[in-house]
Structure formats: C-alpha cells, structure tokens
Design a protein around this motif. Structure first.
Motif, PDB file in Angstrom:
ATOM      1  N   GLN A  80      15.945  -7.839   2.021  1.00 10.61           N
ATOM      2  CA  GLN A  80      14.471  -8.376   2.400  1.00 10.61           C
ATOM      3  C   GLN A  80      14.491  -9.880   1.980  1.00 10.61           C
ATOM      4  O   GLN A  80      13.961 -10.792   2.688  1.00 10.61           O
ATOM      5  CB  GLN A  80      13.360  -7.544   1.788  1.00 10.61           C
TER       6      GLN A  80
ATOM      7  N   THR B 158      10.210  -8.241   6.872  1.00 13.00           N
ATOM      8  CA  THR B 158       9.093  -7.243   6.825  1.00 13.00           C
ATOM      9  C   THR B 158       9.234  -5.910   6.849  1.00 13.00           C
ATOM     10  O   THR B 158       9.811  -5.563   7.830  1.00 13.00           O
ATOM     11  CB  THR B 158       8.124  -7.837   7.785  1.00 13.00           C
ATOM     12  N   TYR B 159       8.811  -5.177   5.970  1.00 12.43           N
ATOM     13  CA  TYR B 159       9.200  -3.873   6.083  1.00 12.43           C
ATOM     14  C   TYR B 159       7.857  -2.821   6.196  1.00 12.43           C
ATOM     15  O   TYR B 159       6.869  -3.102   5.676  1.00 12.43           O
ATOM     16  CB  TYR B 159       9.740  -3.226   4.409  1.00 12.43           C
TER      17      TYR B 159
ATOM     18  N   SER C 166       6.666  -1.349  -2.898  1.00  9.14           N
ATOM     19  CA  SER C 166       5.780  -2.030  -1.785  1.00  9.14           C
ATOM     20  C   SER C 166       4.789  -2.855  -2.321  1.00  9.14           C
ATOM     21  O   SER C 166       4.325  -2.974  -3.434  1.00  9.14           O
ATOM     22  CB  SER C 166       4.895  -0.980  -0.902  1.00  9.14           C
TER      23      SER C 166
ATOM     24  N   ALA D 262       3.525   0.283   2.746  1.00 11.66           N
ATOM     25  CA  ALA D 262       4.031   1.618   2.408  1.00 11.66           C
ATOM     26  C   ALA D 262       2.873   2.464   3.193  1.00 11.66           C
ATOM     27  O   ALA D 262       1.680   2.246   2.971  1.00 11.66           O
ATOM     28  CB  ALA D 262       4.224   2.090   1.020  1.00 11.66           C
TER      29      ALA D 262
ATOM     30  N   ILE E 220       7.384   0.984   5.364  1.00 10.41           N
ATOM     31  CA  ILE E 220       8.083   2.100   4.774  1.00 10.41           C
ATOM     32  C   ILE E 220       7.302   3.438   4.523  1.00 10.41           C
ATOM     33  O   ILE E 220       6.257   3.381   4.273  1.00 10.41           O
ATOM     34  CB  ILE E 220       8.864   1.753   3.255  1.00 10.41           C
TER      35      ILE E 220
ATOM     36  N   GLU F 181       6.114  -8.972   3.959  1.00  8.16           N
ATOM     37  CA  GLU F 181       5.441  -8.025   3.116  1.00  8.16           C
ATOM     38  C   GLU F 181       6.331  -6.604   3.362  1.00  8.16           C
ATOM     39  O   GLU F 181       6.938  -6.474   4.020  1.00  8.16           O
ATOM     40  CB  GLU F 181       3.738  -7.847   3.571  1.00  8.16           C
ATOM     41  N   THR F 182       5.654  -5.576   2.342  1.00  7.16           N
ATOM     42  CA  THR F 182       6.300  -4.250   2.389  1.00  7.16           C
ATOM     43  C   THR F 182       5.012  -3.459   2.590  1.00  7.16           C
ATOM     44  O   THR F 182       4.065  -3.339   1.387  1.00  7.16           O
ATOM     45  CB  THR F 182       7.160  -3.907   1.248  1.00  7.16           C
TER      46      THR F 182
END
Lengths: 340, 298, 337
Positions: A207, A213-214, A228, A51, A216, A48-49
């Motif tokens: 990614q 997985t981010y 995101s 934010a 941000i 997942e990303t």
C-alpha cells in the motif's frame, strides 16, 4: 453525503471511490426479494483503507461485488474518479478494471489450478494487451519479488504452494496492473494463524509502495482496528455506523457496533465478554424488520425504533450513526485490557 | 491438506492385489492400451489386413468353429458364420465402421453438448431455462422412434447412424457440463478473471474449458460402449449400417438366429465390444488422472 | 459474568483423561505423515483444556485419535495410551468403543453445524438417536421427553415446538446448539469441541461459549476445546496446550500461557495477531511456513522459524517446567543450575 476524512492531506481532494444510495435486490429462488444492500453511501479517499464489517448476511460481500462490477446495482451510484460504474460503457468498464483489482479470501479457489503461476500473474496484463511476452515475464518476476516469492515460483502450479504462498501469488496478480484501488475480501481469514501477520504486513507494505487505496472486508475487528483508517459497520444490508476507525472503535455510538466490539474474544484470560449484550441472530434479508432493522436484537429499542427507519446523523466529526437513540445510549463498560 | 487425501492411501499389497492394481489401478493401463491399439490398427488396416474377404461367401465352410475347437481350422482363426464368412476378417472390417461411428458421434455430440451446456451454465437465467427445456424435450423423445423418423428421411446409412446418435447424446453432455459449469463459475478465479478484464471468450477458453476436459474425457470414454451398442441396435433394426458394410453390431444381429448352432458367431463380436468398451473406460480414467496437474506430481 | 476460569482445576484425584506419548501417523502414498508425534495431555473433571494450533499442527488428529475415528485405512495410532476414567481407549475393540464409549462417555461437537446434521431427518429424530442407541430412554414418549429436556439444556427456545422441525429451519447458531445437544445427550464424561464457534459470527460465538460454560458447571463434563483462535482459548479454557507440527510445545494454566509465554512459538503467535485497543504500526510476523510432517526436522520443529534459534535446537528439547504446571519444550526454558 460525503464523509470528510480527518487530519489527512487528501481530505480536500475528491474521493477515489464514492458510493451513493446504493441498493441491490435479488429475486430469491421460489419468490421473494432479497434486499442485500439498501441505500448505502460512503466514500473512500485516495490512499485510505476503508473497512466493511458486520456479520454474515449483512451485505458486505454483495457490496464488494457491486464495487468490482461483478453485479449491477438495482439503484444508486458507484463513482470512481467521479464516473459512474453502473452506467459505464463496456469500454469504460474495461478501463476501470485496469485500476481496480481484488484479493479474495480463499487462496485455493482464487487461483486456476490448471495455470502456471507466471500465467496467473500475467493474465491481467494479457487481458489489457499490455506489453509483449518478455515485458510481461519481467513484470511477473518483479511482482514475485515484491510479494516475497522466489523467481522459480513462476513456473510452478498453485497446488505446489502453501496457503500463505498462494495468497502471495494472488496479491502479485492483483498488483501486476499496478492498480490504484484494491478490494480485499477477508484476505487472511483462510490462512494459518502464524502466516496471517506476514500477509497483513505485506499488504501494508505494498500500500505504501504503490500508493494503493484499499476496501477491506473483514469480520475480525481487531484486524480492522489495526489495518483500516475508516470503517463502516453494516447490519442487514444497511450501514449502521460509519466513520474514522479510531473514533468508531473508541466511541462506538450504535448499539450494534457496541455489541460487536464487546463480543470479540480477546486473547486475555481476564477479559470476559459481557454476556447478554444482544440476543438472537441476524434476521432475514428477505423480510427485514420494519423501522430500525436492528431493533429486534437491540436492548435499548423503544417504540419509534419499531416503526421509523433511522437516518444517518453525524454525531462526531465524520462519524455517522443510524440510530434514534445514539446520544442517550451509554456503552456497556468494557473491561480494560491489561498489557500482556 | 494432509487430512484430505486419505483416499490415496497406500496399503501394503500382496501379489494378487498388485495384479488387480495393474488391471484396474492407477498405473499406465498397458492391457487396455494394447487392446485399444489393436482395434485402432484393425480399423485403419481394414480389409487390407484381413486374411479373407469379409463378405466372401463360402456356404461349404459355414458354421466352422474357431480354430482351437474340434472341427476348426487354422485358416478360419475365429470360425465362420452361417454364410461361411470369416468372422476374424469381418471383425477387422467391422472395427473400422464401429470406430468411425464412435469417433464422429462422440466428437459431434460431445462438442455440441459441451458448448451448449457451457453456455447454459455460464449465462444462466433465460438462456439456461430455454436450453434446459430443449434438453428436457429432447430427452423425452424415444431415441429409436427418432431414429426411425431420421432414417426414413435420410435413408439408412453410416451418416444416419452418426446423426441419430449425436442427436440422442448431446443432451447428456449438455446436462452434465452445465452442472459442472454452475459450480465452476462460482470459483473465485472466474470472478477474478472478470475483475482482471478478461473477455467472456477468454474465460470460456482459459478458465472453464480446461477444467471440464476431465469430465468430457470421462463422459466420452464411457460413451464409447453405449455408442457401439446403440449402433448395433440401429443396425439390427435395419436403420443403421447396411450390408455389404460390416459392423460389430450388425454381426451380432446377423448371428442372433444361429445362436444355437454357432455360439461363437455372436459371442466373439460381443467380446470385442466388451473389451473395447472396457479398455476405453480404463484409458479414460488413466487420462483423467494423468492430465490433472494436481495428481501428476503426487 | 462467569468465573469458571478463576477456579483452579482440581488436580489431586487422577485426571479424567490422560494422554501419554500419543503417536498417530497417516500412511499415505506420499509418505508417512507424523500427524501426532508424542503428545501428552491431561484433562480433569470439570476442566476445559484448550488445544491451540494451526491447521496441520495435529490438533484435529489428536482428537480423532481419542474418539478412535481416524481416517481409514491410512490413520493409525502407533504408540501411546489414551486413558479415560481408567480405561485405555487405544486397547479397546471397535465394538466396545461403539457400544460403551463413543457418543456415550466421550463425544464431539464439530466445526460445521450444517454438515453435522442430516437434512432429511427432524431434529427430534437426530437428537433422539443417541438415547435410542444407548438405550437410555425406551419408547417414543420417553425418548421425546428426553430430547425435549436436552434441547432445553442447550437453551433452544420452546423445544417442544421445535422438536419436529428440520435442520434448515434453524439458524446457524441454533444448529450448533442442536449439534451440542446430540453430543451431550448421553451425559458424556469428556466432550471434544473442534472449532465449535469458528463458523459463527462473534455475537453468536459469545452465546455459544457461555453455553459451554453453563453445561460444564451443571454436569462437570471435561471439555477439550480445539481452536486456532487465541481469543476463544483465553475466554473459555482453564488450561491450554499449544501444538506445533504434531507436538505440544507449551502447556499450562491459561493465565500462565497468556501472561508469561515461555515458548517462542507461543510468544510469536501472541505478537503476530492484532489486539483490540492496542494499535501498532506493524505486526511481528513469524517468518516461514510450518514444516512438512512427512519428513519433520530432527530437532525442535519450530527452530527453522525461531528468532532465538541456537545450536542446541538440533536436539529436541524435553518439556521443562517453567512454573507449577507450566511446561515448555524449549531449551530457553531450561532451569539454570
């Protein structure tokens, strides 16, 4: 409280990173306590990303430092694969560092000016004693290729690169350990407008390629919407609203989220940000207002907002809102965005 | 960015400007290297290359002026002092003591000071408070009074001079290096090194030390002059170098009483001190510019 | 809601500011940086011109040329004219510039409100300085009154109380208001705002943009808004000039530029940024890096990054008129005969 991610296969599995009731207080110079992060909880699923957005001073940078283990929390838990970082042994922490890397905002400050690019990229490998010189060199060249830099870049110094290229070097370094998780702290805001998209696309590509997985941090809401899958809106150290990016952006329920979205300048001459959505500026984290921290700037505030801090309530699937009045607030009419 | 390095602007130059640049500019400081090289040769050669015995008394030829003045002889190139000792030979012999003191004092005070400064700056909090209090206390003690005490305990000698100077000057390094580290440790690459899993030692050696070397070098080169002068004052007070050893400072002290009869006896060692200090400073500046990878390729 | 952008700028009378063929070079050790290389601009009274470009495009050097505040000794205006109210600023002596122009008829708001204010002087002292210097108010009482008035104009609440405060007692947004107050103290004809909002949070940014609109409506000041943010440019400017590598590549009415961009660079910029409410899988990035201005390419400077590069791009294209007042320096915009 665990947030469920909609319509993804990973929803059933445990999240990669889970933050529970995280609090961080600093002693300020000359007395007083800065409540940088207060009782924040969220979780990030694999691939997942997530934010974090909010104005300067909202605590998002402190939160990333806590997640990266650069600061120790005052209380609360940071669970990575279910293990708490706050109480981890130094050996466990070293293992975590192999999994979690970061890319920061300023590519001028994030590369040691006295090290060659090859050493900068290989440093995480050396720190974990991975491979010998030859295999480290091979990994460096591989990573340069991944981020779209020529092999010759390996033997140059950071000052020989432009901002965008430096940021590619920084990404190559963060990737060299093939981590599972990466913190991106404003990864493009210091770059020239015309190279931002290159870096953003690169981050999206790696990614997919590495299954990253981010987390941000960004102030550009258009970027957050684009990049995101989930978003947390922070205000003065607390989470105001949290949920899947799509629902938060299409149906913002917290007045602060609404104000932020309305304030974004848009590259459309016929769009006018509604004036006077909110007045004033973010307060001090040393003396946050009682009750809801946003109430001094909130156009809807009533008595209860001044006395009682709101609790998170799930008002749509996965969308948590910390506002007493969320159900009754009608968001200001957004001027529609005509296609260019 | 383009807008930033305006200070390196090249402006069209006249011959006199070019000469000033060759003396004080950013090129290789040939003159300074030559002078400093001669001093180093003198220090290594010492008595072996001196034309006379630096301590050879010859009252008959006392107060001989330098060779180019009336009454001077080519035998005593820079003249003689009140006891008829050859000043040129004494300056060669003094170079050894002077440089020995400078090198030891700077390495010891710089090494200790830099390490303590790095520790204070990097770890902060109680460590920092404790160290900086120590520095404050140290700096509030008059160095000559301290020298007096140490000299009494250790008896005046070369070692005493080195110890006194090191104790006096480490605080100087500690303060400045601490300040430097305070800003360096906020650089993202230090945080990223931690994130990468680097140990504290690695961070010190790889990320902090290389970035304070410039400062250390400049501090050290600026200190050469101060050390030489400090050594001179100690020797003058009888707390430092003792006869028959020779140092430039001692020469200044000895010649002070005869400034009316023999100006050269005090002036020439003074000029030697000045030229050596100036050369050291210019070489330090040049090294700083050359060692910086950013400037190297500009 | 204001509709400043909807009123077309009156172009019949001679423009307030006319910049013609401006060339500003920086003479550095590494070589000559052609920071501004033949720029033409016009600003009418009561009009806001946006100069959009990335760092190194020459937008800041263009504005510093107008103020004659180029870095010394490297920066020099080598060609061209900057005509404000009929006077060529390039020809003025430094004394004349200081006495009658800089801070008086042409002034500037810079990006960083923190470094624009001196921390050891009170706000009243600093905002009062232009009044005292240009002798627009005499005596303590008169200066104080004038300062209070101008602080009120930039909407600082209870100016009489805050006039003796120091910069650190103001928040970021309020500091930028104070800096703006200093810039408009002498009622300048032209105000140059260099990224005035990019250090501010979005909710404060909206308030600042509104302030600039109000100030312009009240005084008719011409504004040059320098920004890299296309959103800011679209939100506040009447006309926009897009700069790339020291030249203006496209200029025109704000609606024309955003609705009907003619230069591939402008199009590329608009496509490369994410737009709120229009989610796309991938952004269309512009490949490559901006060129070095020490040895810029001979022809079109964007050619190396341009997806529509042709053989003709080796010659620098002239400014072709795409629509009324809308010009683009691109061979693709050449009218077909």
């Amino acid at each position: 409280m665990t947030m469920t991610m909609p319509d993804t296969a990973v929803a059933a599995t445990a999240p990669l990173l889970e933050i529970r009731n995280l609090t961080k207080r600093f002693n300020a110079h000359g007395g007083g306590v800065v409540r940088a992060v207060e009782n924040v909880s969220f979780s990030i699923g694999r691939g997942e990303t997530f934010a974090l957005v909010g104005e300067s001073g909202c605590g998002k940078t402190t939160l990333t430092k806590l997640v990266l283990g650069l600061e120790k929390p005052t209380s609360g838990e940071i669970l990575f694969h279910g293990a708490d970082l706050a109480t981890a042994s130094s050996k466990a922490m070293h293992g975590y560092r192999r999994q979690a890397q970061a890319v920061f905002q300023d590519p001028y400050s994030s590369l040691n000016p006295r090290m060659r690019v090859s050493k900068i990229i290989a440093e995480p490998l050396m720190a974990h004693g991975i491979g010998d010189r030859d295999s480290q060199r091979a990994r460096v060249l591989e990573m340069l290729d991944v981020v779209g830099l020529p092999k010759t870049a390996a033997d140059l110094y950071p000052h020989e690169f432009s901002g965008g290229q430096r940021q590619r070097v920084a990404i190559a370094r963060a990737l060299s350990l093939k981590p599972a998780f990466m913190v991106l702290d404003e990864p493009i805001s210091a770059l020239d407008v015309s190279v931002r998209a290159q870096i953003l696309n690169l981050l999206a590509d790696i990614q997919d390629e590495f299954g990253l997985t981010y987390l941000i941090v960004a102030h550009d809401l258009a970027l957050v919407e684009h990049f995101s899958s989930s978003v947390g809106v922070m205000y003065l150290g607390s989470m105001a609203e949290l949920g899947p990016t799509e629902s938060v952006f299409s149906h913002p329920k917290h007045p602060y989220t609404q104000a932020l979205l309305a304030s974004v300048p848009r590259p459309d001459p016929d769009h006018r940000a509604p004036v006077g959505v909110i007045y004033g500026e973010i307060g001090s984290a040393m003396a946050p207002p009682p009750g809801c921290k946003f109430h001094p700037r909130c156009p809807y505030a009533v008595d209860i907002c001044k006395t009682t801090p709101p609790v998170d309530r799930e008002l749509a699937p996965g969308q948590l809102v910390a506002c007493h009045l969320a159900e009754t607030i009608v968001p200001p009419v957004q001027s529609s965005i005509a296609p260019l | 960015m383009v807008d930033m390095d305006v200070s390196y602007a090249e402006i069209s130059s006249s011959p006199s400007q070019r000469m000033m640049r060759s003396l004080f500019g950013r090129g290789i400081p040939y003159w300074s290297l030559l002078i400093f090289g001669l001093v180093v040769i003198a220090a290594i050669g010492g008595e072996n290359i001196a034309p006379h015995d630096p301590n050879g008394l010859d009252l008959g030829s006392a107060f001989k002026p330098p060779s180019w003045l009336e009454g001077g002889s080519i035998d005593y190139l820079l003249g003689t002092d009140n006891l008829g000792r050859d000043i040129f030979s004494r300056m060669i012999a003094g170079a050894r003591v002077t440089l020995t003191v400078a090198v030891y004092a700077i390495v010891i005070s710089g090494g200790i000071g830099a390490l303590i400064g790095m520790i204070a700056g990097y770890f902060g909090k109680i460590v920092d408070t404790f160290i900086m209090r120590l520095v404050d206390i140290q700096m509030s003690i008059p160095s000559l009074a301290l020298a007096l005490v140490i000299a009494t305990v250790l008896s005046p000698s070369l070692t005493t001079v080195i110890v006194v100077i090191s104790i006096t000057y480490w605080t100087w390094y500690a303060r400045i290096i601490r300040g430097e580290i305070l800003s360096l440790k906020e650089r993202d690459y230090v945080a990223l090194a931690k994130v990468a899993g680097c140990s504290t030692t690695t961070i010190f050696v790889r990320h902090l030390l290389p970035n304070i070397l410039n400062t250390l070098l400049v501090l050290a080169s600026l200190q050469v002059g101060q050390v030489i002068i400090f050594e001179a004052s100690l020797s003058f007070l009888g707390l430092g170098i003792q006869s028959p050893d020779v140092s430039w400072g001692l020469m200044l002290a000895d010649a002070r009483n005869y400034i009316g009869n023999a100006w050269w006896a005090i002036t020439l060692p003074g000029v030697a001190i000045m030229l050596t200090c100036l050369s050291a400073n210019l070489i330090g500046d040049w090294l700083r510019d050359t060692l910086d990878p950013k400037r190297r390729q500009l | 809601m204001t509709d400043a952008a909807i009123i077309p700028a009156p172009m019949q009378k001679p423009p307030l500011l006319k910049v013609e063929n401006l060339k500003t070079y920086l003479y550095l050790k590494r070589g000559v940086v052609r920071a501004v290389d033949g720029v033409d601009l016009e600003v009418a009274e009561g009009e806001t011109l946006g100069i959009v470009g990335e760092s190194g495009s020459g937008k800041t050097m263009t504005s510093l040329s107008m103020l004659r505040l180029l870095p010394k000794p490297s920066g020099r205006i080598v060609e061209g004219s900057i005509t404000l109210d009929g006077t060529d600023l390039v020809k003025l002596s430094e004394d004349e510039m200081v006495r009658d122009w800089r801070g008086r008829r042409i002034s500037m708001v810079s990006q960083d409100p923190l470094t624009s204010l001196n921390p050891v002087f009170s706000i009243g002292d600093q905002v009062g300085a232009p009044f005292r210097y240009h002798k627009l108010a005499q005596g303590r009482g008169a200066v104080r009154k004038a300062v209070e008035a101008v602080l009120a104009r930039v909407r600082i609440p209870s100016p009489a109380k805050r006039i003796d405060d120091y910069p650190h007692q103001f928040s970021g947004g309020m500091r930028q208001r104070v800096v703006t107050a200093m810039a408009i103290a002498c009622s300048p004809r032209l105000l140059i705002a260099d990224e005035p909002t990019s250090a501010l949070d979005v909710t404060i940014q909206v308030q600042m943009m509104e302030l600039f609109r109000e100030l312009q409506r009240d005084s008719g000041v011409g504004i040059i808004m320098i920004t890299h943010d296309l959103g800011v440019a679209a939100g506040i400017c009447h006309r926009v000039a897009v700069m790339y590598a020291g030249r203006v590549v496209e200029s025109g009415d704000v609606r024309e530029i955003f609705r009907n961009p003619a230069h591939p660079y402008t199009r590329g910029l608009l496509n490369s940024i994410p737009h709120l409410g229009r989610k796309r899988r991938r952004l269309e990035a512009i490949a490559g890096q901006p060129p070095s201005l020490i040895d810029p390419p001979r022809g079109c400077r964007f050619a190396a990054r341009c997806p529509q590069k042709m053989a003709r791009c080796d010659d620098y294209p002239p400014q072709f008129e795409v629509a009324t007042g809308h010009k683009a320096a691109c061979w693709l915009a050449e009218p077909r005969s």
